[in-house]
Design a protein around this motif. Structure first.
Motif, PDB file in Angstrom:
ATOM      1  N   ILE A 117     -15.231  -7.419  10.519  1.00  0.00           N
ATOM      2  CA  ILE A 117     -14.075  -7.679   9.658  1.00  0.00           C
ATOM      3  C   ILE A 117     -14.052  -6.693   8.498  1.00  0.00           C
ATOM      4  N   GLU A 118     -15.230  -6.437   7.905  1.00  0.00           N
ATOM      5  CA  GLU A 118     -15.314  -5.487   6.791  1.00  0.00           C
ATOM      6  C   GLU A 118     -14.874  -4.093   7.240  1.00  0.00           C
ATOM      7  N   ALA A 119     -15.295  -3.700   8.451  1.00  0.00           N
ATOM      8  CA  ALA A 119     -14.936  -2.368   8.954  1.00  0.00           C
ATOM      9  C   ALA A 119     -13.427  -2.247   9.162  1.00  0.00           C
ATOM     10  N   VAL A 120     -12.804  -3.307   9.691  1.00  0.00           N
ATOM     11  CA  VAL A 120     -11.366  -3.252   9.913  1.00  0.00           C
ATOM     12  C   VAL A 120     -10.616  -3.241   8.590  1.00  0.00           C
ATOM     13  N   ARG A 121     -11.100  -4.015   7.626  1.00  0.00           N
ATOM     14  CA  ARG A 121     -10.461  -3.998   6.309  1.00  0.00           C
ATOM     15  C   ARG A 121     -10.586  -2.621   5.657  1.00  0.00           C
ATOM     16  N   GLU A 122     -11.731  -1.991   5.847  1.00  0.00           N
ATOM     17  CA  GLU A 122     -11.916  -0.640   5.304  1.00  0.00           C
ATOM     18  C   GLU A 122     -10.957   0.341   5.970  1.00  0.00           C
ATOM     19  N   LEU A 123     -10.750   0.176   7.281  1.00  0.00           N
ATOM     20  CA  LEU A 123      -9.797   1.031   7.976  1.00  0.00           C
ATOM     21  C   LEU A 123      -8.386   0.815   7.438  1.00  0.00           C
ATOM     22  N   ALA A 124      -8.038  -0.427   7.131  1.00  0.00           N
ATOM     23  CA  ALA A 124      -6.719  -0.713   6.560  1.00  0.00           C
ATOM     24  C   ALA A 124      -6.550   0.005   5.218  1.00  0.00           C
ATOM     25  N   ASN A 125      -7.631   0.019   4.406  1.00  0.00           N
ATOM     26  CA  ASN A 125      -7.585   0.753   3.134  1.00  0.00           C
ATOM     27  C   ASN A 125      -7.393   2.250   3.382  1.00  0.00           C
ATOM     28  N   ARG A 126      -8.068   2.755   4.396  1.00  0.00           N
ATOM     29  CA  ARG A 126      -7.943   4.177   4.715  1.00  0.00           C
ATOM     30  C   ARG A 126      -6.548   4.510   5.213  1.00  0.00           C
ATOM     31  N   ALA A 127      -5.936   3.570   5.913  1.00  0.00           N
ATOM     32  CA  ALA A 127      -4.550   3.793   6.368  1.00  0.00           C
ATOM     33  C   ALA A 127      -3.631   3.979   5.170  1.00  0.00           C
ATOM     34  N   ASN A 128      -3.880   3.244   4.104  1.00  0.00           N
ATOM     35  CA  ASN A 128      -3.085   3.405   2.887  1.00  0.00           C
ATOM     36  C   ASN A 128      -3.309   4.782   2.275  1.00  0.00           C
ATOM     37  N   LEU A 129      -4.576   5.221   2.256  1.00  0.00           N
ATOM     38  CA  LEU A 129      -4.892   6.554   1.728  1.00  0.00           C
ATOM     39  C   LEU A 129      -4.203   7.629   2.562  1.00  0.00           C
ATOM     40  N   VAL A 130      -4.286   7.512   3.877  1.00  0.00           N
ATOM     41  CA  VAL A 130      -3.651   8.484   4.770  1.00  0.00           C
ATOM     42  C   VAL A 130      -2.137   8.506   4.547  1.00  0.00           C
ATOM     43  N   ASP A 131      -1.547   7.334   4.327  1.00  0.00           N
ATOM     44  CA  ASP A 131      -0.105   7.240   4.110  1.00  0.00           C
ATOM     45  C   ASP A 131       0.307   8.029   2.868  1.00  0.00           C
ATOM     46  N   VAL A 132      -0.410   7.832   1.766  1.00  0.00           N
ATOM     47  CA  VAL A 132      -0.050   8.510   0.520  1.00  0.00           C
ATOM     48  C   VAL A 132      -0.329  10.013   0.623  1.00  0.00           C
ATOM     49  N   VAL A 133      -1.464  10.383   1.213  1.00  0.00           N
ATOM     50  CA  VAL A 133      -1.749  11.807   1.418  1.00  0.00           C
ATOM     51  C   VAL A 133      -0.647  12.441   2.262  1.00  0.00           C
ATOM     52  N   GLY A 134      -0.193  11.727   3.291  1.00  0.00           N
ATOM     53  CA  GLY A 134       0.887  12.238   4.127  1.00  0.00           C
ATOM     54  C   GLY A 134       2.172  12.452   3.349  1.00  0.00           C
ATOM     55  N   GLN A 135       2.461  11.553   2.417  1.00  0.00           N
ATOM     56  CA  GLN A 135       3.658  11.725   1.587  1.00  0.00           C
ATOM     57  C   GLN A 135       3.551  12.962   0.704  1.00  0.00           C
ATOM     58  N   VAL A 136       2.344  13.212   0.163  1.00  0.00           N
ATOM     59  CA  VAL A 136       2.145  14.415  -0.660  1.00  0.00           C
ATOM     60  C   VAL A 136       2.295  15.665   0.192  1.00  0.00           C
TER      61      VAL A 136
END
Length: 439
Positions: A22-41
């Motif tokens: 569960i912790e690993a999947v939650r961490e991946l969800a956080n990374r998806a947010n990081l990837v999303d913002v980096v993609g916008q930049v």
């Protein structure tokens, strides 16, 4: 919190394993947010790069206001990225040393944008240097996206990640094509080095999008296929043809720089919408897996049963070796085991390695594509020369090359090359003969 003094049990370990999942999947969800913002930049900087290219190549005559608007938009997204970086650096489970280093490198590039933008505003640097500077920064941001995705400990989403990584790469290759092509059109003059860059970027996009299509879900593949039928795709191909077949030093219509920018932007926006869908799908997958794992935690007996029913792969090899009903073949070596099932081999590293092998096998085909593009360029130049020297229409010029090819039993490419090497007096004789035939 578990009591450290309590005796260790299988159930305790299995439950702890599920909590870690569960912790690993939650961490991946956080990374998806990081990837999303980096993609916008990345997308904002790509647009700024293209507009800056036209602004500099046209000596400030085009896209001045558009560029300033895009700079303001990019600054707003940059600030969001800085906030995400700050939160990530404080995250308890968060960023690895490599991730933090890449974030620091990205911030270094973002800080340098102040001076870069000032130089561009003053027209104090050549357009190619500006394109290279933006591309350098964007490359670092893409490296961060690749690292964050590759560090995922959730093999079940690997196909989504592979599709996303290659989509991000295709989007940047399309962005570079827009910037280099805009530079050429805005300058009003063909330049062979930049034309070759455009050809290479077109090829690179095709490779990246082939990988994306292979690993993306059917709905996303269908969406991309539908986008290829839009009128803008045909317009882009015509503009590419004009750009890539122009003779070095030949005049280009600078008025097409705006059209080129807009048509390329449509394509990049289509790619961006696919990326948005992919990130959304990734988040949905993470949420579903977290819910499923939380429900599993309530069923400790079920977890134990699945543990017994799914032993490690190596145990199957040993069981077969000691099965009296099967003649032993060889002692199972360290690292040996049956070929993993598709679900087991679905790690990001495995998929990338398999794709690397596939891409290596495609090199011969890509060489053929490169030759075809170069041949088309030579033939287009020969047609252009016949049109200019003999006053032919494009269709008549091509028919003349084809007829000569068939009459002399030579390749069309050879005829085109021979046409380009004809001296001026030869064209004068041909023009005179053509005039006599018309009288």
């Amino acid at each position: 919190m578990p009591d450290p003094a309590a005796p260790l049990s299988v159930a305790t370990l299995v439950l702890r394993a599920k909590e870690r999942e569960i912790e690993a999947v939650r961490e991946l969800a956080n990374r998806a947010n990081l990837v999303d913002v980096v993609g916008q930049v990345i997308q904002a900087l790509q647009r700024e790069r293209g507009a800056s290219s036209i602004y500099l190549a046209s000596r400030g005559q085009r896209f001045a206001d558009t560029r300033r608007t895009l700079v303001d938009e990019a600054r707003a997204v940059e600030q969001r990225l800085r906030e995400v970086f700050a939160a990530e650096s404080q995250h308890a489970q968060g960023a690895t040393a490599r991730t933090l280093s890449l974030m620091a490198w990205a911030l270094l590039g973002l800080d340098a944008l102040v001076a870069l933008r000032a130089q561009i505003e003053r027209q104090a640097m050549p357009a190619p240097d500006a394109v290279a500077a933006y591309s350098h920064l964007i490359a670092g941001l893409i490296e961060l996206v690749f690292h964050v995705a590759d560090a995922s400990a959730v093999p079940s989403v690997s196909r989504l990640l592979v599709a996303m990584l290659h989509l991000v790469q295709a989007q940047e290759e399309a962005g570079q094509e827009r910037a280099v092509g805009a530079l050429l059109y805005a300058s009003g003059v063909g330049a062979e080095a930049h034309q070759q860059r455009v050809v290479h970027l077109i090829e690179a996009q095709e490779r990246s999008l082939q990988v994306f299509a292979e690993f993306a879900e059917p709905a996303l593949r269908a969406r991309w296929d539908a986008q290829q039928l839009q009128p803008g795709v045909a317009r882009l191909e015509r503009l590419r043809r004009t750009l890539c077949t122009a003779r070095p030093g030949a005049a280009l219509d600078s008025n097409l720089s705006d059209t080129w920018f807009n048509v390329c932007t449509e394509r990049i926006d289509d790619l961006w919408q696919l990326q948005v869908k992919l990130v959304k799908r990734l988040r949905e997958d993470c949420a579903a897996r977290i819910l499923e794992a939380q429900q599993d935690l309530q069923d400790s007996k079920g977890l134990l049963r699945r543990l017994r029913d799914n032993p490690p792969p190596r145990t199957h090899v040993v069981d077969r070796f000691f099965d009296d009903a099967i003649a032993p073949q060889a002692v199972p070596a360290r690292g040996a085991g049956p070929a993993p099932a598709p679900a087991e081999s679905n790690t990001l590293l495995d998929l990338l390695q398999a794709q690397a092998a596939r891409l290596a096998a495609m090199e011969a085909e890509l060489d053929t594509v490169r030759r075809t593009l170069n041949e088309r360029k030579v033939i287009e130049r020969a047609k252009g020369m016949l049109m200019a020297r003999l006053g032919m229409t494009e269709q008549a010029a091509f028919r003349a090359l084809q007829k000569t090819s068939m009459d002399q039993n030579r390749r069309l490419l050879d005829v085109a090359e021979a046409t380009l090497s004809l001296p001026d007096f030869a064209f004068a004789q041909l023009a005179a003969q053509a005039g006599q035939h018309t009288r």
